[in-house]
Motif scaffolding. Sequence first.
Motif, mmCIF file in Angstrom:
data_model
loop_
_atom_site.group_PDB
_atom_site.id
_atom_site.type_symbol
_atom_site.label_atom_id
_atom_site.label_comp_id
_atom_site.label_asym_id
_atom_site.label_seq_id
_atom_site.Cartn_x
_atom_site.Cartn_y
_atom_site.Cartn_z
ATOM 1 N N ASP B 98 42.959 34.566 34.887
ATOM 2 C CA ASP B 98 43.273 35.322 33.660
ATOM 3 C C ASP B 98 42.007 35.791 32.958
ATOM 4 O O ASP B 98 41.865 36.942 32.579
ATOM 5 C CB ASP B 98 44.043 34.447 32.653
ATOM 6 C CG ASP B 98 45.396 34.057 33.202
ATOM 7 O OD1 ASP B 98 45.772 34.598 34.262
ATOM 8 O OD2 ASP B 98 46.053 33.217 32.575
ATOM 9 N N GLU B 99 41.103 34.842 32.784
ATOM 10 C CA GLU B 99 39.890 35.150 32.034
ATOM 11 C C GLU B 99 38.981 36.082 32.837
ATOM 12 O O GLU B 99 38.352 36.985 32.274
ATOM 13 C CB GLU B 99 39.161 33.840 31.686
ATOM 14 C CG GLU B 99 37.999 33.996 30.736
ATOM 15 C CD GLU B 99 38.368 34.639 29.402
ATOM 16 O OE1 GLU B 99 39.540 34.552 28.977
ATOM 17 O OE2 GLU B 99 37.472 35.254 28.800
ATOM 18 N N ALA B 100 38.910 35.889 34.150
ATOM 19 C CA ALA B 100 38.091 36.753 34.995
ATOM 20 C C ALA B 100 38.587 38.194 34.889
ATOM 21 O O ALA B 100 37.804 39.127 34.716
ATOM 22 C CB ALA B 100 38.126 36.271 36.444
ATOM 23 N N THR B 101 39.892 38.384 34.946
ATOM 24 C CA THR B 101 40.475 39.722 34.859
ATOM 25 C C THR B 101 40.132 40.351 33.508
ATOM 26 O O THR B 101 39.740 41.508 33.425
ATOM 27 C CB THR B 101 42.012 39.647 35.017
ATOM 28 O OG1 THR B 101 42.290 38.879 36.192
ATOM 29 C CG2 THR B 101 42.628 41.031 35.164
ATOM 30 N N ARG B 102 40.271 39.554 32.456
ATOM 31 C CA ARG B 102 39.997 40.045 31.107
ATOM 32 C C ARG B 102 38.543 40.505 30.970
ATOM 33 O O ARG B 102 38.241 41.424 30.248
ATOM 34 C CB ARG B 102 40.293 38.928 30.095
ATOM 35 C CG ARG B 102 40.698 39.427 28.708
ATOM 36 C CD ARG B 102 41.166 38.265 27.843
ATOM 37 N NE ARG B 102 40.087 37.351 27.510
ATOM 38 C CZ ARG B 102 39.184 37.582 26.540
ATOM 39 N NH1 ARG B 102 39.244 38.672 25.817
ATOM 40 N NH2 ARG B 102 38.234 36.716 26.296
ATOM 41 N N GLN B 103 37.639 39.827 31.664
ATOM 42 C CA GLN B 103 36.206 40.141 31.555
ATOM 43 C C GLN B 103 35.763 41.111 32.651
ATOM 44 O O GLN B 103 34.563 41.244 32.931
ATOM 45 C CB GLN B 103 35.375 38.850 31.687
ATOM 46 C CG GLN B 103 35.811 37.755 30.742
ATOM 47 C CD GLN B 103 34.831 37.555 29.608
ATOM 48 O OE1 GLN B 103 33.978 38.383 29.365
ATOM 49 N NE2 GLN B 103 34.979 36.446 28.893
ATOM 50 N N ASN B 104 36.736 41.742 33.329
ATOM 51 C CA ASN B 104 36.437 42.646 34.436
ATOM 52 C C ASN B 104 35.632 41.970 35.546
ATOM 53 O O ASN B 104 34.731 42.546 36.134
ATOM 54 C CB ASN B 104 35.682 43.889 33.954
ATOM 55 C CG ASN B 104 36.581 44.753 33.090
ATOM 56 O OD1 ASN B 104 37.775 44.905 33.391
ATOM 57 N ND2 ASN B 104 36.038 45.287 32.013
ATOM 58 N N LYS B 105 35.935 40.723 35.784
ATOM 59 C CA LYS B 105 35.306 40.018 36.897
ATOM 60 C C LYS B 105 36.394 39.636 37.873
ATOM 61 O O LYS B 105 37.586 39.706 37.554
ATOM 62 C CB LYS B 105 34.553 38.788 36.393
ATOM 63 C CG LYS B 105 33.334 39.181 35.589
ATOM 64 C CD LYS B 105 32.668 38.000 34.924
ATOM 65 C CE LYS B 105 31.454 38.474 34.149
ATOM 66 N NZ LYS B 105 30.916 37.458 33.258
ATOM 67 N N GLN B 106 35.977 39.231 39.072
ATOM 68 C CA GLN B 106 36.961 38.918 40.103
ATOM 69 C C GLN B 106 37.054 37.422 40.337
ATOM 70 O O GLN B 106 36.214 36.659 39.892
ATOM 71 C CB GLN B 106 36.565 39.622 41.408
ATOM 72 C CG GLN B 106 36.689 41.128 41.291
ATOM 73 C CD GLN B 106 36.088 41.824 42.508
ATOM 74 O OE1 GLN B 106 35.543 41.183 43.391
ATOM 75 N NE2 GLN B 106 36.202 43.132 42.535
#
Lengths: 118, 135
Positions: B98-106
Amino acid sequence: MKKYLFALRSAPHSGCVVQEMLDVVLSTAAFEQQVSLLLLDEAVFAIKNNQQPERHQGKDTAAIFSALEIYDVNDIYVEVESLQERGLIIDDLSLSVHKVQRNKIADLMKQYDIVFPG
Amino acid sequence: MAKINQKMKYAIQINSSPNYSNNGKTAYHFIKAALEMNHQIFRIFFYQDGIYHAFRHATPSDDEFNITQKWSELAREHQIDLVVCISAAQRRGLLHTDEATRQNKQDNDLAEGFRISGLGQLVEATLEADCFMVF
């Protein structure tokens, strides 16, 4: 309700240890528990006056500790020998504290439900 | 002090890095022993450098003790709540999906059996438990 004593020993301005411990202290206080602090060893520097943290992109830890009273964290204990060993006197500290002799620390800890090391 | 044969409910906090300290391993053996004696582990909360225990892709050599895998096994076998502090995790680059997606990370960095949450979970654990220990 439980009584918590946070026994801090780490020097300020060494990574984010102090900040992360303060986050726990504030979270516990936000749960309306009874919270006290005990500063031992290098942690006594955390509330030293006249810090110049901007020189190394740090934050004035004494200023952060002064916010504790907003959360009803009013009892801060400092070990007398830890001050003496580091050449500090009470006037070097930015907050009013209770002084405790090393041989009374165990008695202090016995008054709490949880002694939280940090 | 509780009697030794009394069933205890423990809350555990792990603050130590798996690679610069043996404290995590000591905690693991303590918890295994406590479970064998039918004590309850209410929650294990990973904080400070303890969050490094929860990295999914930690790949030590085959002849080394893979503590992340051991925690995952423990969670699976005993339904133990393994909670990783979100702020400590993000500060160190451990992001779940969830957090990775929010921060544009994979990717999802969090190993099996762990979950991400906040410090309130730590305070709750200390309130619920008969005994709280920090490693």
